[in-house]
Scaffold this active site. Structure first.
Site, PDB file in Angstrom:
ATOM      1  CG  HIS A  68      19.497  89.819  71.237  1.00 49.31           C
ATOM      2  ND1 HIS A  68      20.030  89.912  72.243  1.00 49.31           N
ATOM      3  CD2 HIS A  68      20.238  90.018  70.148  1.00 49.31           C
ATOM      4  CE1 HIS A  68      21.350  90.122  72.154  1.00 49.31           C
ATOM      5  NE2 HIS A  68      21.497  90.418  71.053  1.00 49.31           N
TER       6      HIS A  68
HETATM    7  C1  FAD Z   1      22.016  96.948  66.314  1.00 44.43           C
HETATM    8  C2  FAD Z   1      22.144  95.457  66.418  1.00 44.43           C
HETATM    9  C3  FAD Z   1      22.944  94.952  67.076  1.00 44.43           C
HETATM   10  C4  FAD Z   1      23.272  93.343  67.410  1.00 44.43           C
HETATM   11  N1  FAD Z   1      24.370  93.128  67.992  1.00 44.43           N
HETATM   12  C5  FAD Z   1      24.333  91.574  68.120  1.00 44.43           C
HETATM   13  C6  FAD Z   1      25.729  91.193  68.261  1.00 44.43           C
HETATM   14  O1  FAD Z   1      26.809  91.753  68.780  1.00 44.43           O
HETATM   15  N2  FAD Z   1      25.849  89.772  68.303  1.00 44.43           N
HETATM   16  C7  FAD Z   1      24.657  88.924  67.971  1.00 44.43           C
HETATM   17  O2  FAD Z   1      24.551  87.595  67.878  1.00 44.43           O
HETATM   18  N3  FAD Z   1      23.574  89.427  67.592  1.00 44.43           N
HETATM   19  C8  FAD Z   1      23.286  90.964  67.549  1.00 44.43           C
HETATM   20  N4  FAD Z   1      22.220  91.552  67.020  1.00 44.43           N
HETATM   21  C9  FAD Z   1      21.057  90.495  66.923  1.00 44.43           C
HETATM   22  C10 FAD Z   1      21.513  89.986  65.373  1.00 44.43           C
HETATM   23  O3  FAD Z   1      22.176  90.608  64.477  1.00 44.43           O
HETATM   24  C11 FAD Z   1      19.881  89.693  64.833  1.00 44.43           C
HETATM   25  O4  FAD Z   1      19.274  88.789  65.917  1.00 44.43           O
HETATM   26  C12 FAD Z   1      20.050  88.596  63.649  1.00 44.43           C
HETATM   27  O5  FAD Z   1      20.791  89.256  62.601  1.00 44.43           O
HETATM   28  C13 FAD Z   1      18.600  88.480  63.038  1.00 44.43           C
HETATM   29  O6  FAD Z   1      18.500  87.599  61.917  1.00 44.43           O
HETATM   30  P1  FAD Z   1      17.366  87.307  61.236  1.00 44.43           P
HETATM   31  O7  FAD Z   1      17.647  86.612  59.886  1.00 44.43           O
HETATM   32  O8  FAD Z   1      16.189  87.087  61.985  1.00 44.43           O
HETATM   33  O9  FAD Z   1      16.992  88.925  60.387  1.00 44.43           O
HETATM   34  P2  FAD Z   1      17.899  90.057  59.971  1.00 44.43           P
HETATM   35  O10 FAD Z   1      19.093  89.581  59.869  1.00 44.43           O
HETATM   36  O11 FAD Z   1      17.337  91.216  60.595  1.00 44.43           O
HETATM   37  O12 FAD Z   1      17.105  90.065  58.395  1.00 44.43           O
HETATM   38  C14 FAD Z   1      15.889  90.307  57.807  1.00 44.43           C
HETATM   39  C15 FAD Z   1      15.999  90.896  56.401  1.00 44.43           C
HETATM   40  O13 FAD Z   1      14.967  91.063  55.847  1.00 44.43           O
HETATM   41  C16 FAD Z   1      15.087  92.217  55.298  1.00 44.43           C
HETATM   42  N5  FAD Z   1      13.336  92.683  55.102  1.00 44.43           N
HETATM   43  C17 FAD Z   1      12.627  93.093  55.958  1.00 44.43           C
HETATM   44  N6  FAD Z   1      11.465  93.186  55.675  1.00 44.43           N
HETATM   45  C18 FAD Z   1      11.476  93.036  54.257  1.00 44.43           C
HETATM   46  C19 FAD Z   1      10.538  93.091  53.213  1.00 44.43           C
HETATM   47  N7  FAD Z   1       9.347  93.606  53.505  1.00 44.43           N
HETATM   48  N8  FAD Z   1      10.915  92.937  52.143  1.00 44.43           N
HETATM   49  C20 FAD Z   1      12.192  92.553  51.529  1.00 44.43           C
HETATM   50  N9  FAD Z   1      13.115  92.432  52.573  1.00 44.43           N
HETATM   51  C21 FAD Z   1      12.648  92.587  53.866  1.00 44.43           C
HETATM   52  C22 FAD Z   1      15.531  93.330  55.930  1.00 44.43           C
HETATM   53  O14 FAD Z   1      16.136  94.297  55.209  1.00 44.43           O
HETATM   54  C23 FAD Z   1      16.878  92.174  56.337  1.00 44.43           C
HETATM   55  O15 FAD Z   1      17.955  92.547  55.477  1.00 44.43           O
HETATM   56  C24 FAD Z   1      22.266  92.726  67.064  1.00 44.43           C
HETATM   57  C25 FAD Z   1      21.052  93.378  66.153  1.00 44.43           C
HETATM   58  C26 FAD Z   1      21.155  94.583  66.066  1.00 44.43           C
HETATM   59  C27 FAD Z   1      19.809  95.377  65.135  1.00 44.43           C
END
Ligand code: FAD
Length: 533
Positions: A470
């Protein structure tokens, strides 16, 4: 030269997918969404498929940590989703939104428009809650939310035991009062399929003529000319590629990659960037700093009977049978999220509101690590403190985009965090000692049972603690000159550039972060629409 888009969004994760869908709902906006990974496969649809995807570099990014001397955690590798849907396509599907005070405090810190009244409206718009609409829940939105339908005597006994310690039993984990215990809520639909950000937001929007999704493109930097973001540069199939925008670039690459992209683009601590030979575009010392992450500690308990434990369900013939059952009926252990029941507790004496989250599961992981289960019947409960104060950091190790980051979580660096972490572990033990569990549980397993003093419990965190996935704060939102983005998520010092993902939360909303990240994407789209008008 490629089409000049109005908005280029980097990263199709929880926040980026929602933002892209919302912005492209306006036919006047030409939106490009760029994602390094590809499409999710069926393992992402099947909830427990994350047990495989997490270990597959085709679907996960990996970030090794360097905790440093005296840190309260072992060296770990943090995983993040790498596909359409991002981490929402690989996560545990637990749906918690945080509480009003989280958002009201973001607003009170000088960020108008992010208070609970706005964010509750957004959550309600996102949700299709199986309990129906209420003042706190939404119905008819893109993300289906269910309450764990698997009623089991061990889960009931855990809930009764938690009630025995004085907690309310809640029917709705996201209802008016966070404190209490109840069956978990998940973003899983009635047929047992994960509702990722890609399923909920990209699938319905992908045919829009004003919306382009380019997967398989790794973005390496933002192109900044005369202090203005004009596009992005990266690599597709091994060849350099650039996309230009007539409007804005919005980084939604997640709490670890968005700050990395800012740094690679010359936005960060000037001295550190210069030392790596990176041309400084703007001195912004807090890019990559102020990182906050949940530190998880699992306790396992031996059970008296196999019928209460899922430890045998994820290997051999039973695994095959469970996958088959899932494919035919959408039910069984493969259809369930990462925690079956959740308790929010005030662990530290005198806490005014819950300060720790306890997650129950009817299985126990093997001390050997990986995705291995104990070969005796077991269950586990893990805890994390909800709003840690300790701040870690991430730094570039090289100007090469493929070089690993130096990630230092710096967990439990404050006295309050250490005291809360110890109290959270004691809260688990209080619940597990309740009479409601006595017929089913033998006791805590040897790995942790001997650690009883405060010092011993801290030692468990040192040896066995791990990230809650997180991480936030690495491009924090705030009104001050040294906050990386302002309240409209605009990067200070460079025009035409925003960050929209977990990086911008200065504190972790009290719970898991998928729902908050989705809501953030939605809210930013509203703010941008407002500006466009
Ligand atoms: C294993 C795991 C279990 C979790 N369990 C839960 C849960 O049960 N409930 C909950 O609420 N939260 C959970 N979380 C946390 C939650 O899923 C994340 O905090 C949330 O999805 C993050 O969203 P975001 O938009 O910040 O980033 P992300 O959803 O991580 O999106 C980032 C995206 O950017 C892309 N990206 C990265 N670098 C580049 C680049 N250089 N060029 C192009 N694309 C790129 C990645 O491939 C990814 O698709 C969990 C996370 C993980 C990893």
């Amino acid at each position: 030269m490629a089409t000049p888009y109005d908005y280029i969004i980097v990263g199709a994760g929880s926040a980026g997918s929602v933002l892209a869908e919302r912005l492209s709902a306006n036919p006047n906006h030409h939106v490009l969404l760029v994602e390094e990974g590809g499409a999710a496969n069926w393992l992402s649809l099947m909830p427990k498929g994350y047990g495989k995807l997490l270990f597959d570099p085709g679907f996960s990014h990996y970030y090794p940590t360097s905790p440093g001397d005296g840190a309260h955690a072992p060296q770990e590798v943090w995983a993040r989703g790498r596909m359409l849907g991002g981490s929402s396509a690989i996560n545990g599907m637990v749906w918690t939104r945080g509480v009003p005070a989280d958002y009201d405090s973001i607003e009170a810190s000088g960020n108008p428009g992010w208070g609970w009244s706005e964010m509750l409206r957004v959550f309600r718009a996102i949700e299709n809650h199986h309990l129906g609409a209420s003042d706190y829940r939404g119905a008819g939105g893109p993300v289906t939310i269910s309450t764990n339908p698997h009623k089991a005597r061990l889960t009931d006994a855990f809930i009764a035991a938690a009630a025995g310690t004085g907690l309310n039993v809640k029917q709705d984990q996201n209802g008016p009062d966070q404190e209490g215990v109840g069956y978990a809520q998940w973003n899983i639909d009635a047929r047992g399929r994960r509702v990722s950000a890609a399923r909920a937001f990209l699938d319905p929007a992908r045919k829009r003529p004003n919306f382009t999704i380019r997967s398989g493109v790794r973005v390496d930097r933002v192109i900044v000319e005369n202090g203005h973001a004009v596009g992005i540069a990266g690599v597709e199939n091994g060849a350099p590629v650039e996309f230009r925008t007539a409007g804005e670039v919005i980084l939604s690459a997640g709490g670890l990659m968005s700050p990395k992209l800012l740094l690679l683009s010359g936005i960060g601590d000037a001295a550190a960037l210069s030392a790596l030979g990176i041309d400084v575009k703007h001195h912004s010392p807090n890019v990559g700093r102020r990182l906050r992450e949940h530190l998880v500690l699992m306790l396992s308990f031996r059970l008296k009977q196999w019928q209460d434990s899922d430890n045998r369900e994820y290997s051999g013939v039973r695994l095959l049978a469970n996958v088959l059952n899932y494919l035919v009926a959408g039910k069984g252990p493969m259809a369930r999220g990462a925690a079956e029941a959740i308790a929010f507790v005030r662990a530290l004496p005198g806490a005014g509101r819950p300060d720790a989250q306890l997650m129950f599961n009817p299985y126990s992981m093997s001390p050997a690590g990986g995705m291995k289960f104990e070969d005796e019947p077991g269950m586990q409960v893990y805890s994390f403190i909800l709003r840690p104060e300790s701040e870690g950091s991430l730094q570039l190790t090289s100007a090469d985009p493929q070089a690993p980051l130096n990630v230092n979580p710096n967990y439990l660096a404050t006295e309050r965090d250490r005291a809360t972490a110890i109290a959270a572990t004691r809260a688990i033990r209080r619940i597990m000692a309740e009479p409601a569990l006595a017929d089913l549980v033998v006791g805590e397993t040897a790995k942790t049972a001997g650690a009883q003093t405060d010092e011993d419990i801290l030692g468990l965190y040192d040896r066995f603690g791990g990230a809650g996935y997180h991480a936030v704060g690495t491009a924090g939102m705030g009104p001050n000159d040294d906050d990386v983005v302002d309240s409209r998520l605009r990067v200070r010092g460079v025009t035409g550039l925003r960050v929209a993902d977990c990086s911008v939360f200065q504190q972790i909303p009290s719970g898991n972060t998928n729902a908050p990240a989705m809501a953030l994407g939605w809210r930013l789209a509203e703010l941008i629409e407002e500006e466009a008008r």
